[in-house]
Structures are given as C-alpha cells and as structure tokens.
Scaffold this motif. Structure first.
Motif, PDB file in Angstrom:
ATOM      1  N   PHE A 294      -7.004  -0.952  -3.639  1.00 34.09           N
ATOM      2  CA  PHE A 294      -7.761  -0.258  -2.394  1.00 34.09           C
ATOM      3  C   PHE A 294      -9.297   0.014  -2.739  1.00 34.09           C
ATOM      4  CE2 PHE A 294     -10.013   3.125  -0.374  1.00 34.09           C
ATOM      5  CZ  PHE A 294     -10.166   2.656   1.080  1.00 34.09           C
TER       6      PHE A 294
ATOM      7  N   TRP B  66       0.808  -1.277  -0.137  1.00 36.48           N
ATOM      8  CA  TRP B  66       0.066  -0.122   0.055  1.00 36.48           C
ATOM      9  C   TRP B  66       0.772   1.164   0.081  1.00 36.48           C
ATOM     10  CZ3 TRP B  66      -4.728  -1.289  -1.105  1.00 36.48           C
ATOM     11  CH2 TRP B  66      -5.208  -2.502  -0.608  1.00 36.48           C
TER      12      TRP B  66
ATOM     13  N   SER C  51     -12.147  -1.651  -0.951  1.00 34.97           N
ATOM     14  CA  SER C  51     -13.290  -1.054  -0.324  1.00 34.97           C
ATOM     15  C   SER C  51     -14.582  -1.304  -0.880  1.00 34.97           C
ATOM     16  CB  SER C  51     -13.087   0.732  -0.580  1.00 34.97           C
ATOM     17  OG  SER C  51     -14.056   1.625  -0.105  1.00 34.97           O
TER      18      SER C  51
ATOM     19  N   ILE D 194      -7.576   2.807   4.505  1.00 33.16           N
ATOM     20  CA  ILE D 194      -8.032   1.312   5.018  1.00 33.16           C
ATOM     21  C   ILE D 194      -8.350   1.484   6.752  1.00 33.16           C
ATOM     22  CG2 ILE D 194      -6.831  -0.489   5.943  1.00 33.16           C
ATOM     23  CD1 ILE D 194      -5.507  -0.614   2.958  1.00 33.16           C
TER      24      ILE D 194
END
Length: 767
Positions: free
Chosen positions: A726, A658, A730, A666
């Motif tokens: 991400f 990340w 998500s 996150i």
RNA sequence: GCGCGAUUAGCUCAGUUGGUAGAGCAACUCUUUUACACAGAGAAGGUCGCAGGUUCAAGUCCUGCAUCGCGCACCA
C-alpha cells in the motif's frame, strides 16, 4: 545494522532542487515528449489538446506574473498529456513594437544622447533587434527554469518570417473584404512616442486641472467652459443641447471673433452630445482636437482647423502663443482672457488626462490619415463554424466577437469577465492599426506619388482614388515608382493572429492537401490562459481576427489569471523595490515550490499575494515528499523495523491480498483521485493543489507512515506485505497526481522507482 | 455615472445545491523517538464588514449601506 543502505545515497540528504532540476529538464527534452509528434503511441492516437503560450514581450525579463502563467499552463498540459491527449504547447515571444522600440530609444538617449532620427531607420532597427535577441534568450532560459513542458521545435516570434507572411496575408484579405480602410480622422497622437495609438493603449490619470469659463469675445453672448482654452483657437462652433431652453434663440446664429490673435468663426449648433448640466451648458466645438467634436463636426458639416502640431505646439495665435507648447499656450490664453475681461470663472476640478500606456506622453487628439479596421462594416463571411453566423452570411466584426462568446463557442473562466467583454464590444470604435514607429510589421501597401497623399487631410474619410495610386498586396508590386507605406502595424494586429499563425497559417498548397498538419489537428486551440488585463488588447482581437480570416473561434476556453502582487497586496514595481524575481525563488527554493506557491490560495481572475515565506513553505513540502520516499523505499528494501530477516518487496500494481486497514486507506485514496480528477477538468487547480498537499503531508505522512511503524516492526509478515504494497501504491499514485504541479521532485523520485519510464508520460491515476 | 470584485482566525485564503465555521503560514506549549527539526504531538485563536429580510435553519439566498480595490464611460 551496519551494512550499507540499500536505497540511493541521495535520499539520505535533504532534497536539493539546484542539483536536480536542470538534469531532469534535459532528460525530458531528450525524450521528445514535449513535441506531439514524438509522444508515445497512446498520445498520438489521443485527442489533440493545444495551448499557445501568450508570447512574452521581448522587453526584458519575466516576472512573477509570467511564472504564474507558465505554472498554470504547464499544469494543464502535463495533466492532459498524462490523460493520453496529443498535447501541444507552442512557445514564442512578442516583438511588442512600441514597448520595445521606446525602451531601446530611451536607453540610446540616455547613453549616447541620440534620438531615433539621428540614427535612422536601419540603424535603430539593428539596435532594437539586438536588444530583442538578448531579451529573447533570457526569457527562453526562464521558461525552461520553470519546468515548462513546451515544444521548443515550434517556437515562434511575432515578427519572424512566417508571422510576417501571416500578417501580410491577413491585411490583404481584410482590405479586400472592405474591413481595412485608410481614413483621415481625429486619432490619439502620442507626442512623446511620435505615433498614433489605439483607444485601448490610453491610460487615464486623474489630475487636478482648472476649468475656465469665458466668452470668445464681448460680442458673442454665450459663455463656454473648458480645461484647454488653447484649443479654442481652432473652434468652429458652439454646441448646445437641442432641448435646453437657455440658448434656443441662438441656434443657427453665426459669429466672428478674433480669439487670442486667431480669427475664428463659430456657429451655434444643437447636438445631443452636449450635456445640459456641465459648465455653462454650452460647448466650444474643436473639430481637429477632440474625437467627440470631430463626430459633431461631421454631423453639422463644420470646417476643421488644426491649431496644434505633432510636437504638441501651437501653430496659430498671437506671438505669446504661436510655436509654444500647449501648456505654455494655455497660460498665455488665460492671460489674454483676463486682460480682455472675458474670463468669468476659474474652478479646480479633477480631470482624467489621457496618457500613452508605453511612453507616458499626454495624448493630443489630432486629425491624421491612418489605417483602420472597421468593426461595424458589414461583410460576407464565406466560411463560418461560429454558431449563429452562417457561412456566406453578412456580418460585422463586432457581431463575430459578440457571437463567439454569446453562443458559448468560447467560455470565459471566471464567467464574470464575459460581461466585461460584452461591455467593451458595445463601446468599441474602429481600430486604428497604423503606427509611426519603425519596429514592427511594415504595412503592406505601396503608393505612387505618396508625398501628395501624406500631406492630404481630407474630410471625406477615405483616401480618394485618382489622386494617387494605392496598391495593397502580400508582395510588393512590380514596376517603377512605388514606395511602401512608412508606417508599421499595431503590435496587437500580429498577436491577434497568434493562435493560427503559429500553427502554419497561411498554409502552403502541399500542407492543405496532404496529411494532417498542425493547423488541421490543433485549431481551434483548446485553452487560452492569460491575464485578465489583456482581455481587450489580445483576447478580443484574436476572436476578431480568427472569426474574420478563418471563420472559427481561436480557442474554446479562456482561463484568466490575476495579477501577482507582493505580500501586502501592492503591485510589484521597481520603485517600491518589492519585486520578487522568479529566478531568485527557483534558485533558493526550487521551481516546484515556486510553482505551487503561485497556484495554491488563488482562484482564477483574482489577484494573488505572494511572499517569500509562502514559497519557502512549499520547499519544505518538496522535502517532505522526499523523506516519505526515503521511508517507503527503505521499508520495501527490508531495512530497519524488522527484528528478523525480511525479504525486499517490489511494487505489484496487481496486488490484491490487502488487510482491512489497507482497504480503508485505498478508499480514501480512490475518493481523492475521483475528486481531484473532476476538479482538474473544472480548472480548479488551486483546490487540487491544496488537497494533494493535504493528503500527502497529513494523511500519508502523518497518519499512514506513523501507524506503519508498528506494523513494519511486528511479526505479522502478511500484514507487513500488505502495508508495504500500500505504501508503494500510495506513493506511486501521489507522485502521478502531483506531478503536473511539482514536476521536478516527482520525476526525480520516479526515476529511482521506475527507471524504465518517464513520469511525464505515465497515465493519470484512475480510482 | 454604469458595472465588477473583495470584506471569514494575527496574515494569506477555502467554504461547491443554505444544515452547529475550515486549511496553510505565523505565534504558543511539549517532544531532539531510528523518514524528515525543511520535523512530530498538542492546545489556542473567528458575534463570517454593518443593518434589515426570507427560512425550522443564513458565511451561503434577498434588500440596503459602509470600506477597500478594479474595469468601462464621461471628462467640453
């Protein structure tokens, strides 16, 4: 740039619930996951979680209140299923005895001008059953439309064969325990419905009435006040308060008079039930037409005379009175009082008139021989897991109801209703369970020489042995000359068994010894979710029945929802023409939007206001999720934003590389998971719904997607990969979190992203 | 008569153990920029029903009152 899109074409158009929902529902049904026996291994090993659906009455169609109930329960079930529980949600419908029969009777009378007795028992039941079947089919369709993940293979009806066996078994058991008895007392008679009803089925209506003050005759020195002078033809006493100085010297004296053509004999008695301040402080006692007076008559050993019949007509009196309806007779008695110079005062007062909940008929208290459940009768409870009541100890039904909640074996949400519940129990009297209607469970009692017994009105309270033989049994007795009781049971008698009659009780011999069955796995049920308006009718009766027959509580948590009102806070009703039909809302905005609008903005136990605009708002939200998906899927597919050739990226749940921006996002997401998981366990669905709405729209869409645009079109491939991972993460998490609330749109999207599994059995996200 | 709930932005409601008032919808301004106009950006909007009290500090705790709604009992 001109090459065809790599994402499914349907994402290029707005989300369309109408072409999605039925398809998704049948996908779920085919999967078998509504049934706990066909759940994935993870769930089969899991702890059981069970809810029985409060069975809707087969009197018509479902309204928004039902829709709210289905939404809330489906949220609980879907959440627990995702958490790995072995979930069972049992569907069913309620025959609703009086409500259904009176509805059909009204229809028949309107269409054919015929009444119940013109058709006869068999024909009427045929008609009622046909109506009930039609209602049932409509209701089942509506439940499906709402997206309820309910186990149709276990569907029950309060009047089907198995439930009938449960009813007969319960009746017999309670009779043998001495808790069900036959007795003659003053009961609530509904002249319109031609049946008795329980205290709870009375609705009080405030009306203007006249309070008349008069003497029975010139020779009787005490004046009394009443709003119903016509009942005074049946008076047996004048009651005064023992401490009141006014009438002390008269106590014990007896008088004779001819009142409006009827000879009466009244004795002056002292009783604390009399209020010193009301009227003249003296009360004419009418044992046959008031339950308070009946009680007084028992205490003072007064005779009882019935002066009003089942059709609310006078049976005695002078020619202006006898045979007349009570309202006409009242006027006639007042005329007579005036003529005799006995009337002293006429006052206008507000009076609460008792009316029957279902027919609207004005209740006439009448002495009748009926079946009752004794709530204060001591009995030995053989087996008990209720805290505070030991197995084999002596208890009462009232005690069971009290102890089940007091001990916290059952918790009620919101807890203020516990006080309401206790208050009701304190005032509770024996429950009259026999009804003079045809649609329902026939009372499992048989008589010889029934005709004698029927006409008998005894003061002693119970049917006397010797005058007639009484047989109470699960099956009909063998031999000649038996005839079954004509009456049926209060519908709440069978609904009181619902939490266990739907789980196979009474169990056959094989079921109770072999492998675990529904009853052993799922009883007590986990949650009872219902409207606060039936806490007495139903919740209390289930606690009573379950405690008595099984020695357990029926459920651990009671979650009460409020009434659904219109946008202005008014009750939805045909006369106001403000009914919002769930099916209309589903057709226009989708089931997901309808569900969300019933959840957000309302806490348990509070009434909620619903307007079409609210539903519309959540339809937009469905579409928002749809477009978020479109953006993320095209980004992952490598479409747009890139000036150079970029590879397509697939979701990697184990992704670790990340960028720092993503780590911050996150954290926000993980905090949200932790928060809403806790609130789900606390039944704060309205908060969870709102928070997820807020995250998805204003965090994921407005902030994260917007800032993604520059990252995605930039040259930093590593940053791009991190961002896309991400976004996928998500979205994946959001879909799982909001799935219990919006099952259709989330499953539809899930099918495009993860077509090997159904979202319905995916794991609930972990932070 | 006893009890319960509500009273916070125009509307519907949040506000968890007291720490300078939040969301959605509606209305307003701007933007048709390649996820979505079923949209985005922005601004505006509240003496938290009233009156006291406790506290350094009260929408939140205490007392009283008012209005609305509901339940239970009485209803002779």
């Amino acid at each position: 740039m001109n090459e065809p899109s790599k994402i499914p074409a349907k994402f290029l158009k707005p989300y369309d619930p109408a072409s999605t929902e039925d398809r998704i529902y049948s996908l779920w049904e085919k999967s078998g996951f509504f049934n706990p026996d066909h759940l994935p291994e993870r769930n089969k090993q899991g702890e059981p979680f069970s809810i029985v659906l409060p069975p809707p009455n087969v009197t018509g169609t479902l309204h928004m209140g039902h829709a709210a109930m289905l939404a809330i329960e489906d949220i609980m079930i879907r959440y627990k299923r995702m958490k790995g529980y072995r979930t069972l949600w049992v569907p069913g419908t309620d025959h609703a005895a009086i409500a259904t029969q009176s509805k059909v009777e009204k229809q028949i009378e309107k269409a054919e001008g015929k009444r119940r007795h013109d058709l006869g028992r068999e024909e009427l039941l045929k008609r009622v059953n046909a109506f009930a079947q039609e209602s049932h089919d409509t209701i089942v369709n509506q439940v499906r439309k709402m997206g309820a993940s309910i186990d149709w293979s276990r569907e029950a009806f309060t009047l089907d064969q198995h439930r009938n066996l449960a009813v007969r078994t319960a009746f017999k058991t309670m009779y043998d325990l001495g808790l069900i008895y036959r007795g003659s007392k003053v009961v609530n008679w509904d002249p319109k419905g031609q049946t008795t009803i329980s205290d709870d089925e009375i609705v009080y209506e405030t009306r203007k009435a006249k309070l008349y003050t008069f003497k029975y005759s010139k020779d009787i020195p005490i004046s009394i006040s009443t709003t119903r002078p016509e009942t005074k033809l049946g008076d047996a006493a004048i009651a005064v308060h023992p401490d009141g100085p006014r009438y002390q010297s008269y106590i014990g004296k007896e008088f004779d008079a001819v009142f409006a053509g009827e000879a009466i004999h009244v004795k002056v008695i002292a009783d604390t039930a009399v209020e010193k301040e009301f009227g003249t402080g003296a009360l004419g006692v009418t044992p046959a037409h008031s339950s308070i007076d009946w009680d007084m008559a028992q205490r003072h050993n007064l005779p009882m005379k019935q002066v009003i019949d089942e059709f609310a007509r006078m049976t005695v009196g002078n020619e202006a009175i006898k045979g007349k309806k009570v309202t006409e007779a009242r006027a006639a008695v007042v005329e007579w009082l005036k003529a005799e110079g006995l009337l002293e005062k006429e006052e206008d007062i507000d009076q609460n008139v008792a009316t029957a909940e279902r027919t609207g008929g004005i209740i006439e208290p009448l002495p009748k021989l009926q079946w009752f459940v004794g709530v204060n009768t001591p009995f030995v409870l053989a087996h008990s897991t209720i805290p505070g009541i030991a197995s084999g100890s002596k208890t009462t039904l009232k005690e069971i109801m009290l102890q089940s909640v007091k001990s916290r074996a059952i918790t009620i949400i919101p807890d203020r209703f516990e006080r309401v519940y206790f208050n009701w129990i304190e005032n509770l009297r024996d429950w009259c369970i026999s009804r003079q209607i045809w649609y329902g469970h026939r009372i499992p009692v048989w008589y010889k020489e029934i005709s004698n017994l029927k006409s008998e009105i005894s003061k002693s309270g119970t049917a006397t042995a010797g005058e007639s033989e009484v047989y109470v049994g699960i099956e009909a007795p063998i031999g000649e000359g038996w005839s079954q009781d004509e009456d049926t049971l209060d519908t709440w008698f069978s609904s009181g068994l619902w939490t266990f009659s739907t789980l196979g009780w009474p169990r056959s011999a094989e079921a109770s010894q072999g492998k675990p069955d529904d009853f052993s796995l799922f009883h007590p049920t986990s949650v009872l979710e219902t409207g606060y308006d039936i806490i007495f009718f139903w919740v209390a009766r289930m606690i009573l029945m379950t405690g008595c027959l099984i020695g357990e509580v029926p459920f651990k948590t009671v979650y009460l929802h409020g009434l659904v009102r219109d946008g202005k806070g008014r009750k939805m009703s045909k006369s106001l023409d403000n009914i919002i039909d769930p099916l209309d809302m589903i057709a226009k905005y989708g089931a997901d939007a309808t569900r969300l609008s019933l959840i957000i903005g309302t806490g348990p136990g509070n009434d909620m206001k619903l307007s079409e605009d609210k539903v519309k708002g959540y339809k937009n939200f469905s579409n928002k999720i749809w477009n978020i998906t479109r953006f993320i899927l095209s980004a992952a597919a490598g479409e747009r934003f890139g000036s150079t050739d970029v590879p397509a990226i697939t979701y990697d749940p184990a992704f670790k590389a990340w960028s720092s921006v993503e780590l911050a996002h996150i954290k926000v997401l993980n905090d949200l998971i932790a928060e809403v998981s806790k609130e789900m366990d606390e039944f704060k669905f309205y908060l969870v719904g709102e928070k997820l709405y807020h995250y998805i729209w204003h965090e994921l869409a407005d902030k994260i997607l917007e800032e993604s645009k520059s990252i995605l079109s930039g040259d930093d491939l590593q940053a791009r990969t991190s961002r896309i991972q991400f976004l996928l993460h998500s979205l994946n998490t959001s879909l799982r979190l909001i799935h219990p609330f919006m099952p259709y749109v989330t499953e539809e999207i899930w099918q495009e992203m993860e077509n090997t599994h159904l979202l319905i059995v995916e794991e609930w996200p972990r932070a």
